[in-house]
Design a protein around this motif. Structure first.
Motif, PDB file in Angstrom:
ATOM      1  N   VAL A  37       2.892  -1.026  19.322  1.00  0.00           N
ATOM      2  CA  VAL A  37       3.108  -1.046  17.874  1.00  0.00           C
ATOM      3  C   VAL A  37       1.802  -0.774  17.134  1.00  0.00           C
ATOM      4  O   VAL A  37       1.766   0.009  16.180  1.00  0.00           O
ATOM      5  CB  VAL A  37       3.710  -2.398  17.437  1.00  0.00           C
ATOM      6  N   GLU A  38       0.725  -1.401  17.591  1.00  0.00           N
ATOM      7  CA  GLU A  38      -0.564  -1.175  16.937  1.00  0.00           C
ATOM      8  C   GLU A  38      -0.978   0.287  17.057  1.00  0.00           C
ATOM      9  O   GLU A  38      -1.467   0.892  16.094  1.00  0.00           O
ATOM     10  CB  GLU A  38      -1.631  -2.091  17.542  1.00  0.00           C
ATOM     11  N   ARG A  39      -0.788   0.876  18.225  1.00  0.00           N
ATOM     12  CA  ARG A  39      -1.104   2.303  18.397  1.00  0.00           C
ATOM     13  C   ARG A  39      -0.166   3.191  17.582  1.00  0.00           C
ATOM     14  O   ARG A  39      -0.571   4.253  17.093  1.00  0.00           O
ATOM     15  CB  ARG A  39      -1.005   2.672  19.876  1.00  0.00           C
ATOM     16  N   ALA A  40       1.088   2.763  17.436  1.00  0.00           N
ATOM     17  CA  ALA A  40       2.047   3.551  16.654  1.00  0.00           C
ATOM     18  C   ALA A  40       1.599   3.682  15.208  1.00  0.00           C
ATOM     19  O   ALA A  40       1.833   4.713  14.558  1.00  0.00           O
ATOM     20  CB  ALA A  40       3.433   2.913  16.722  1.00  0.00           C
ATOM     21  N   LEU A  41       0.939   2.653  14.690  1.00  0.00           N
ATOM     22  CA  LEU A  41       0.502   2.662  13.295  1.00  0.00           C
ATOM     23  C   LEU A  41      -0.854   3.333  13.099  1.00  0.00           C
ATOM     24  O   LEU A  41      -1.286   3.530  11.967  1.00  0.00           O
ATOM     25  CB  LEU A  41       0.441   1.228  12.771  1.00  0.00           C
ATOM     26  N   ALA A  42      -1.524   3.685  14.207  1.00  0.00           N
ATOM     27  CA  ALA A  42      -2.834   4.333  14.108  1.00  0.00           C
ATOM     28  C   ALA A  42      -2.706   5.660  13.366  1.00  0.00           C
ATOM     29  O   ALA A  42      -1.841   6.480  13.665  1.00  0.00           O
ATOM     30  CB  ALA A  42      -3.415   4.558  15.502  1.00  0.00           C
ATOM     31  N   GLY A  43      -3.565   5.870  12.396  1.00  0.00           N
ATOM     32  CA  GLY A  43      -3.553   7.110  11.639  1.00  0.00           C
ATOM     33  C   GLY A  43      -2.612   7.110  10.451  1.00  0.00           C
ATOM     34  O   GLY A  43      -2.615   8.043   9.656  1.00  0.00           O
ATOM     35  N   ALA A  44      -1.792   6.052  10.309  1.00  0.00           N
ATOM     36  CA  ALA A  44      -0.850   5.969   9.193  1.00  0.00           C
ATOM     37  C   ALA A  44      -1.441   5.090   8.093  1.00  0.00           C
ATOM     38  O   ALA A  44      -2.205   4.166   8.362  1.00  0.00           O
ATOM     39  CB  ALA A  44       0.485   5.398   9.665  1.00  0.00           C
ATOM     40  N   GLU A  45      -1.053   5.371   6.839  1.00  0.00           N
ATOM     41  CA  GLU A  45      -1.567   4.621   5.706  1.00  0.00           C
ATOM     42  C   GLU A  45      -0.443   3.964   4.920  1.00  0.00           C
ATOM     43  O   GLU A  45       0.682   4.462   4.887  1.00  0.00           O
ATOM     44  CB  GLU A  45      -2.380   5.535   4.769  1.00  0.00           C
ATOM     45  N   PHE A  46      -0.777   2.830   4.316  1.00  0.00           N
ATOM     46  CA  PHE A  46       0.159   2.130   3.445  1.00  0.00           C
ATOM     47  C   PHE A  46      -0.615   1.654   2.226  1.00  0.00           C
ATOM     48  O   PHE A  46      -1.563   0.879   2.352  1.00  0.00           O
ATOM     49  CB  PHE A  46       0.787   0.941   4.179  1.00  0.00           C
ATOM     50  N   ARG A  47      -0.263   2.167   1.069  1.00  0.00           N
ATOM     51  CA  ARG A  47      -0.947   1.827  -0.189  1.00  0.00           C
ATOM     52  C   ARG A  47      -2.464   2.050  -0.103  1.00  0.00           C
ATOM     53  O   ARG A  47      -3.265   1.162  -0.392  1.00  0.00           O
ATOM     54  CB  ARG A  47      -0.645   0.387  -0.598  1.00  0.00           C
ATOM     55  N   ASP A  48      -2.858   3.243   0.322  1.00  0.00           N
ATOM     56  CA  ASP A  48      -4.268   3.648   0.395  1.00  0.00           C
ATOM     57  C   ASP A  48      -5.097   2.828   1.372  1.00  0.00           C
ATOM     58  O   ASP A  48      -6.330   2.839   1.321  1.00  0.00           O
ATOM     59  CB  ASP A  48      -4.934   3.605  -0.996  1.00  0.00           C
ATOM     60  N   ILE A  79       4.145 -11.356   4.355  1.00  0.00           N
ATOM     61  CA  ILE A  79       4.928 -10.250   3.779  1.00  0.00           C
ATOM     62  C   ILE A  79       4.101  -8.975   3.857  1.00  0.00           C
ATOM     63  O   ILE A  79       3.019  -8.882   3.266  1.00  0.00           O
ATOM     64  CB  ILE A  79       5.331 -10.554   2.335  1.00  0.00           C
ATOM     65  N   PHE A  80       4.602  -7.996   4.605  1.00  0.00           N
ATOM     66  CA  PHE A  80       3.945  -6.695   4.723  1.00  0.00           C
ATOM     67  C   PHE A  80       4.314  -5.798   3.546  1.00  0.00           C
ATOM     68  O   PHE A  80       3.474  -5.078   3.007  1.00  0.00           O
ATOM     69  CB  PHE A  80       4.360  -6.035   6.044  1.00  0.00           C
ATOM     70  N   ALA A  81       5.583  -5.813   3.154  1.00  0.00           N
ATOM     71  CA  ALA A  81       6.052  -4.996   2.030  1.00  0.00           C
ATOM     72  C   ALA A  81       7.251  -5.676   1.392  1.00  0.00           C
ATOM     73  O   ALA A  81       8.050  -6.316   2.085  1.00  0.00           O
ATOM     74  CB  ALA A  81       6.435  -3.601   2.501  1.00  0.00           C
ATOM     75  N   GLN A  82       7.360  -5.523   0.074  1.00  0.00           N
ATOM     76  CA  GLN A  82       8.447  -6.182  -0.639  1.00  0.00           C
ATOM     77  C   GLN A  82       9.023  -5.248  -1.696  1.00  0.00           C
ATOM     78  O   GLN A  82       8.279  -4.682  -2.488  1.00  0.00           O
ATOM     79  CB  GLN A  82       7.938  -7.461  -1.298  1.00  0.00           C
ATOM     80  N   PRO A  83      10.355  -5.071  -1.690  1.00  0.00           N
ATOM     81  CA  PRO A  83      10.960  -4.242  -2.729  1.00  0.00           C
ATOM     82  C   PRO A  83      11.002  -5.029  -4.054  1.00  0.00           C
ATOM     83  O   PRO A  83      10.997  -6.259  -4.026  1.00  0.00           O
ATOM     84  CB  PRO A  83      12.378  -4.005  -2.188  1.00  0.00           C
ATOM     85  N   PRO A  84      11.046  -4.332  -5.202  1.00  0.00           N
ATOM     86  CA  PRO A  84      11.060  -2.866  -5.313  1.00  0.00           C
ATOM     87  C   PRO A  84       9.669  -2.232  -5.384  1.00  0.00           C
ATOM     88  O   PRO A  84       9.525  -1.038  -5.251  1.00  0.00           O
ATOM     89  CB  PRO A  84      11.814  -2.643  -6.621  1.00  0.00           C
ATOM     90  N   GLN A  85       8.632  -3.055  -5.586  1.00  0.00           N
ATOM     91  CA  GLN A  85       7.312  -2.479  -5.859  1.00  0.00           C
ATOM     92  C   GLN A  85       6.735  -1.699  -4.681  1.00  0.00           C
ATOM     93  O   GLN A  85       5.984  -0.736  -4.873  1.00  0.00           O
ATOM     94  CB  GLN A  85       6.316  -3.566  -6.304  1.00  0.00           C
ATOM     95  N   ASP A  86       7.071  -2.091  -3.461  1.00  0.00           N
ATOM     96  CA  ASP A  86       6.512  -1.408  -2.291  1.00  0.00           C
ATOM     97  C   ASP A  86       7.443  -0.348  -1.710  1.00  0.00           C
ATOM     98  O   ASP A  86       7.108   0.264  -0.693  1.00  0.00           O
ATOM     99  CB  ASP A  86       6.195  -2.438  -1.189  1.00  0.00           C
ATOM    100  N   LEU A  87       8.594  -0.146  -2.325  1.00  0.00           N
ATOM    101  CA  LEU A  87       9.578   0.788  -1.755  1.00  0.00           C
ATOM    102  C   LEU A  87       9.016   2.201  -1.582  1.00  0.00           C
ATOM    103  O   LEU A  87       9.105   2.758  -0.482  1.00  0.00           O
ATOM    104  CB  LEU A  87      10.848   0.795  -2.614  1.00  0.00           C
ATOM    105  N   PRO A  88       8.433   2.836  -2.610  1.00  0.00           N
ATOM    106  CA  PRO A  88       7.922   4.203  -2.401  1.00  0.00           C
ATOM    107  C   PRO A  88       6.859   4.284  -1.311  1.00  0.00           C
ATOM    108  O   PRO A  88       6.872   5.203  -0.489  1.00  0.00           O
ATOM    109  CB  PRO A  88       7.343   4.581  -3.779  1.00  0.00           C
ATOM    110  N   ALA A  89       5.935   3.314  -1.296  1.00  0.00           N
ATOM    111  CA  ALA A  89       4.855   3.341  -0.304  1.00  0.00           C
ATOM    112  C   ALA A  89       5.395   3.162   1.106  1.00  0.00           C
ATOM    113  O   ALA A  89       4.929   3.805   2.050  1.00  0.00           O
ATOM    114  CB  ALA A  89       3.828   2.255  -0.618  1.00  0.00           C
TER     115      ALA A  89
END
Length: 203
Positions: A37-48, A79-89
C-alpha cells in the motif's frame, strides 16, 4: 508498518480505544503483501502533498490519531479525507493511482500451460514465434503458437503486481467512499490486512 484504509458513516465514528463498527463499513480488498500500500501511493499526491507524507503526518505527527481502531493489531484511526471538501482531491488521487498502475503494468506476454504437468510458460508478445518446446518439468511437448495460448498477462514481478492491484483497489475504494459521502480513515498496524489476493505472474 502496514496502512489500513476504511470508510464508515460519520455518525458511526467512535473514539479510541473503542473499535470501529463492522456492520456498516467499506474497505479495499488489498493484497496481503507488506509495504504494497505504501509503495502504491508512491508518486501520488493529495492536496499538494505526497500521499505517503500525508499518511505519516496523520499517524506519526505531533497530534496522534484519536478515532477508533479498525480491528485487532491496529492502532487508532485518523481521517484521511472527508466529503464534501476533500471529494475533488480524492477523485484526482484515484485517477492518478490508476494512471500509475497503467504506466507500470509491465510488458505484455502470451501464456501457455503444459498439457501434461500444467507448468506455465510466458513469452513477451513481441518475441512470440510458432515453435514447439519440451516442458522443462516433464518433457512433454508444448506448442507455443498464439492459437494455443491461454491469453495475455503482464510480465512483471509479483511485488509490482501487488502494488498495481493495490492502486486499482484504492482508486475504486476512494470513489465509492466519496459516492456514499463517508469519511476515509487510515490506521496502521504491525502486519498487513489479510484480505484480497495478489496476482502472481507466470513462471
Amino acid at each position: 508498518m502496514a496502512f489500513r484504509f476504511l470508510a464508515i458513516p460519520a455518525h458511526r465514528l467512535v473514539d479510541f480505544p473503542k473499535t470501529l463498527p463492522d456492520d456498516e463499513r467499506l474497505e479495499p480488498q488489498l493484497p496481503p503483501v507488506h509495504e504494497a500500500v505504501e509503495r502504491a501511493l508512491a508518486g501520488a499526491e493529495f492536496r499538494d502533498l505526497r500521499a505517503r507524507d500525508r499518511l505519516r503526518a496523520l499517524l506519526q505527527g505531533d497530534r496522534p490519531p484519536s478515532l477508533g481502531s479498525p480491528g485487532k493489531g491496529y492502532g487508532p484511526s485518523a481521517i484521511f479525507a472527508q466529503p464534501p471538501q476533500d471529494l475533488p482531491a480524492l477523485l484526482r488521487l484515484a485517477d492518478e493511482l490508476e494512471q500509475l498502475a497503467r504506466r507500470e503494468a509491465g510488458e505484455r506476454a502470451l501464456v501457455w500451460k503444459c498439457g501434461e504437468c500444467s507448468a506455465r510458460y510466458a513469452v513477451p508478445v513481441a518475441l512470440v514465434r510458432q515453435v514447439s518446446i519440451r516442458c522443462e518439468r516433464c518433457g512433454h511437448p508444448v506448442q507455443l503458437s498464439s492459437q494455443e495460448s491461454l491469453g495475455e498477462e503482464a510480465l512483471i514481478d509479483p511485488f509490482q503486481g501487488a502494488v498495481n492491484t493495490s492502486r486499482h483497489e484504492l482508486a475504486s475504494f476512494f470513489r465509492e467512499a466519496m459516492a456514499r459521502g463517508w469519511p476515509v480513515l487510515v490506521s496502521e498496524g504491525a502486519a498487513p490486512a489479510p484480505r484480497g489476493r495478489s496476482a502472481t505472474p507466470a513462471a
